[in-house]
Write a protein that holds these residues in place. Structure first.
Motif, PDB file in Angstrom:
ATOM      1  N   GLY A  88     -10.824  -4.313  -4.228  1.00  0.00           N
ATOM      2  CA  GLY A  88     -10.428  -5.594  -3.672  1.00  0.00           C
ATOM      3  C   GLY A  88      -9.090  -6.069  -4.196  1.00  0.00           C
ATOM      4  O   GLY A  88      -8.669  -7.197  -3.929  1.00  0.00           O
ATOM      5  N   ASN A  96     -16.169  -2.657  -8.723  1.00  0.00           N
ATOM      6  CA  ASN A  96     -15.994  -2.748  -7.279  1.00  0.00           C
ATOM      7  C   ASN A  96     -15.996  -4.215  -6.837  1.00  0.00           C
ATOM      8  O   ASN A  96     -16.059  -5.132  -7.661  1.00  0.00           O
ATOM      9  CB  ASN A  96     -17.061  -1.930  -6.530  1.00  0.00           C
ATOM     10  N   THR A  97     -15.921  -4.437  -5.549  1.00  0.00           N
ATOM     11  CA  THR A  97     -15.810  -5.805  -5.045  1.00  0.00           C
ATOM     12  C   THR A  97     -17.080  -6.621  -5.259  1.00  0.00           C
ATOM     13  O   THR A  97     -17.065  -7.846  -5.143  1.00  0.00           O
ATOM     14  CB  THR A  97     -15.490  -5.788  -3.537  1.00  0.00           C
ATOM     15  N   GLU A 134      -3.241   8.001   3.027  1.00  0.00           N
ATOM     16  CA  GLU A 134      -3.775   6.640   3.086  1.00  0.00           C
ATOM     17  C   GLU A 134      -5.279   6.635   3.324  1.00  0.00           C
ATOM     18  O   GLU A 134      -5.995   5.802   2.799  1.00  0.00           O
ATOM     19  CB  GLU A 134      -3.051   5.867   4.191  1.00  0.00           C
ATOM     20  N   GLU A 135      -5.769   7.580   4.097  1.00  0.00           N
ATOM     21  CA  GLU A 135      -7.171   7.562   4.493  1.00  0.00           C
ATOM     22  C   GLU A 135      -8.035   8.538   3.704  1.00  0.00           C
ATOM     23  O   GLU A 135      -9.209   8.731   4.035  1.00  0.00           O
ATOM     24  CB  GLU A 135      -7.281   7.852   5.985  1.00  0.00           C
ATOM     25  N   HIS A 166       0.833  -1.196   0.000  1.00  0.00           N
ATOM     26  CA  HIS A 166       0.000   0.000   0.000  1.00  0.00           C
ATOM     27  C   HIS A 166       0.870   1.248   0.000  1.00  0.00           C
ATOM     28  O   HIS A 166       2.069   1.207   0.222  1.00  0.00           O
ATOM     29  CB  HIS A 166      -0.872   0.023   1.270  1.00  0.00           C
ATOM     30  N   GLY A 197      -5.582   3.105   0.668  1.00  0.00           N
ATOM     31  CA  GLY A 197      -6.533   2.132   1.173  1.00  0.00           C
ATOM     32  C   GLY A 197      -7.864   2.160   0.461  1.00  0.00           C
ATOM     33  O   GLY A 197      -8.537   1.138   0.332  1.00  0.00           O
ATOM     34  N   ARG A 198      -8.275   3.341   0.010  1.00  0.00           N
ATOM     35  CA  ARG A 198      -9.579   3.451  -0.655  1.00  0.00           C
ATOM     36  C   ARG A 198      -9.599   2.648  -1.947  1.00  0.00           C
ATOM     37  O   ARG A 198     -10.630   2.049  -2.298  1.00  0.00           O
ATOM     38  CB  ARG A 198      -9.899   4.923  -0.935  1.00  0.00           C
ATOM     39  N   TRP A 199      -8.479   2.618  -2.697  1.00  0.00           N
ATOM     40  CA  TRP A 199      -8.410   1.820  -3.917  1.00  0.00           C
ATOM     41  C   TRP A 199      -8.621   0.335  -3.601  1.00  0.00           C
ATOM     42  O   TRP A 199      -9.416  -0.353  -4.236  1.00  0.00           O
ATOM     43  CB  TRP A 199      -7.063   2.020  -4.619  1.00  0.00           C
ATOM     44  N   THR A 200      -7.894  -0.139  -2.603  1.00  0.00           N
ATOM     45  CA  THR A 200      -8.001  -1.547  -2.232  1.00  0.00           C
ATOM     46  C   THR A 200      -9.397  -1.877  -1.706  1.00  0.00           C
ATOM     47  O   THR A 200      -9.979  -2.912  -2.027  1.00  0.00           O
ATOM     48  CB  THR A 200      -6.957  -1.885  -1.157  1.00  0.00           C
ATOM     49  N   GLU A 201      -9.948  -0.969  -0.920  1.00  0.00           N
ATOM     50  CA  GLU A 201     -11.288  -1.178  -0.375  1.00  0.00           C
ATOM     51  C   GLU A 201     -12.324  -1.267  -1.492  1.00  0.00           C
ATOM     52  O   GLU A 201     -13.240  -2.098  -1.453  1.00  0.00           O
ATOM     53  CB  GLU A 201     -11.628  -0.020   0.565  1.00  0.00           C
ATOM     54  N   TYR A 202     -12.184  -0.417  -2.508  1.00  0.00           N
ATOM     55  CA  TYR A 202     -13.170  -0.387  -3.595  1.00  0.00           C
ATOM     56  C   TYR A 202     -13.009  -1.570  -4.544  1.00  0.00           C
ATOM     57  O   TYR A 202     -13.973  -2.243  -4.888  1.00  0.00           O
ATOM     58  CB  TYR A 202     -13.054   0.925  -4.380  1.00  0.00           C
TER      59      TYR A 202
END
Length: 319
Positions: A47, A91-92, A20-21, A3, A40-45
């Motif tokens: 996956g 998205n995920t 990051e946030e 990340h 983190g938002r990229w990974t959260e959206y």
């Protein structure tokens, strides 16, 4: 790959935490265009972290958006110029939403591997509203086109046929989505100027006299005046309305344009409009067979029509 947070973008840990946030998707890439970090938002959206190449840059894109996005991204890497592009990102849950992506080249002291930084901002609501507005406009334009068809004494779905044929020919000639939309709108309203032509002229079975022919020849300019008042037709669509009776040899109307002075969309539509007129019954003529009409279109290549457009049209109608 990791990340963004483990990477030292600057001396302040608080800054790293803030990046990051951030509630929007952020990324960095190296000079070759390889994505190196995401927040983190990229990974959260999406996956996707580091398992997919480029953190899922291509893996998460809508299939239709991969080629144009990579083209813009590659050009930006070579030129070093900033870029904005809209694409759909998965998205995920497997759903695609529209984002506007903005990339900028930077030089960051102490972080030599950071050459590009970018953000992905969700614009799906805006795009949905634009799509709804466009559909409403198309529906209104089609309704007007069908009304004009009845007023003009056309039968058998002339408007829908010429729009479909024009779009098929436009795709065969490699038009982009923007030009195809303009072609569709212009084709639908190509004869809107005939509103001002009396029925006795429109439906006259015999040869028109000089004054009657002048009324017919005025309908493209009247059509542009009317269509422009709608307020949402792009200039390219207005060009179809004004110039679909121009001739390749310069003997058309209203402006006697010749060759590539005639807008390409008007050259495309002219071929399909004449073809459909030839194979249809009109007050002054019986319908021709498709073969007879195709032969006439071929004969007029280089005279009435752009030869390259005719070639593409004949290939399309032969298949």
């Amino acid at each position: 790959m990791t990340h963004l947070s483990p990477m030292a973008l600057g001396p302040a840990p608080e800054y790293r935490r803030l990046v990051e946030e951030m509630p929007i998707l952020l990324w960095t890439a190296d000079a070759t265009g390889r994505w190196t970090h995401v927040n983190g938002r990229w990974t959260e959206y999406t996956g996707l972290i580091g398992e997919a190449q480029g953190f899922g840059f291509e893996a998460a894109l809508h299939p239709e958006d991969v080629a144009p996005t990579v083209k813009v991204w590659t050009a930006a890497i070579h030129s070093g110029q900033p870029y904005d592009i809209e694409y759909r990102l998965r998205n995920t849950h497997g759903q695609h939403r529209w984002f506007v992506v903005r990339g900028r080249k930077v030089a960051t002291p102490g972080a030599d591997d950071v050459t590009w930084v970018g953000s992905c901002t969700d614009i799906d609501a805006q795009k949905q509203a634009e799509t709804a507005a466009l559909l409403a406009q198309r529906s209104a334009v089609r309704a007007l086109g069908l009304a004009l068809e009845v007023r003009d004494g056309e039968t058998g779905g002339h408007t829908d046929r010429v729009v479909a044929q024009a779009l098929a020919l436009g795709r065969a000639l490699g038009l982009n989505a923007t030009d195809l939309t303009a072609l569709e709108l212009g084709a639908t309203l190509h004869d809107v100027g005939k509103i001002g032509v009396p029925d006795r002229v429109l439906r006259k079975p015999g040869v028109l006299d000089v004054d009657e022919r002048a009324l017919i020849h005025a309908h493209p300019t009247e059509g542009v005046r009317f269509a422009a008042a709608l307020g949402f037709l792009p200039p390219a669509a207005l060009g179809v309305i004004r110039h679909h009776h121009e001739r390749w040899d310069g003997h058309g109307y209203p402006d006697e344009l010749a060759w590539d002075q005639i807008p390409l969309l008007a050259r495309i539509f002219a071929v399909v409009d004449v073809y459909d007129a030839l194979i249809s019954d009109r007050p002054y003529k019986a319908a021709w067979t498709p073969g007879q009409a195709q032969a006439e279109i071929a004969r007029q290549a280089g005279l009435q029509f752009d030869p390259q457009v005719v070639h593409a049209f004949l290939e399309l109608t032969a298949s």
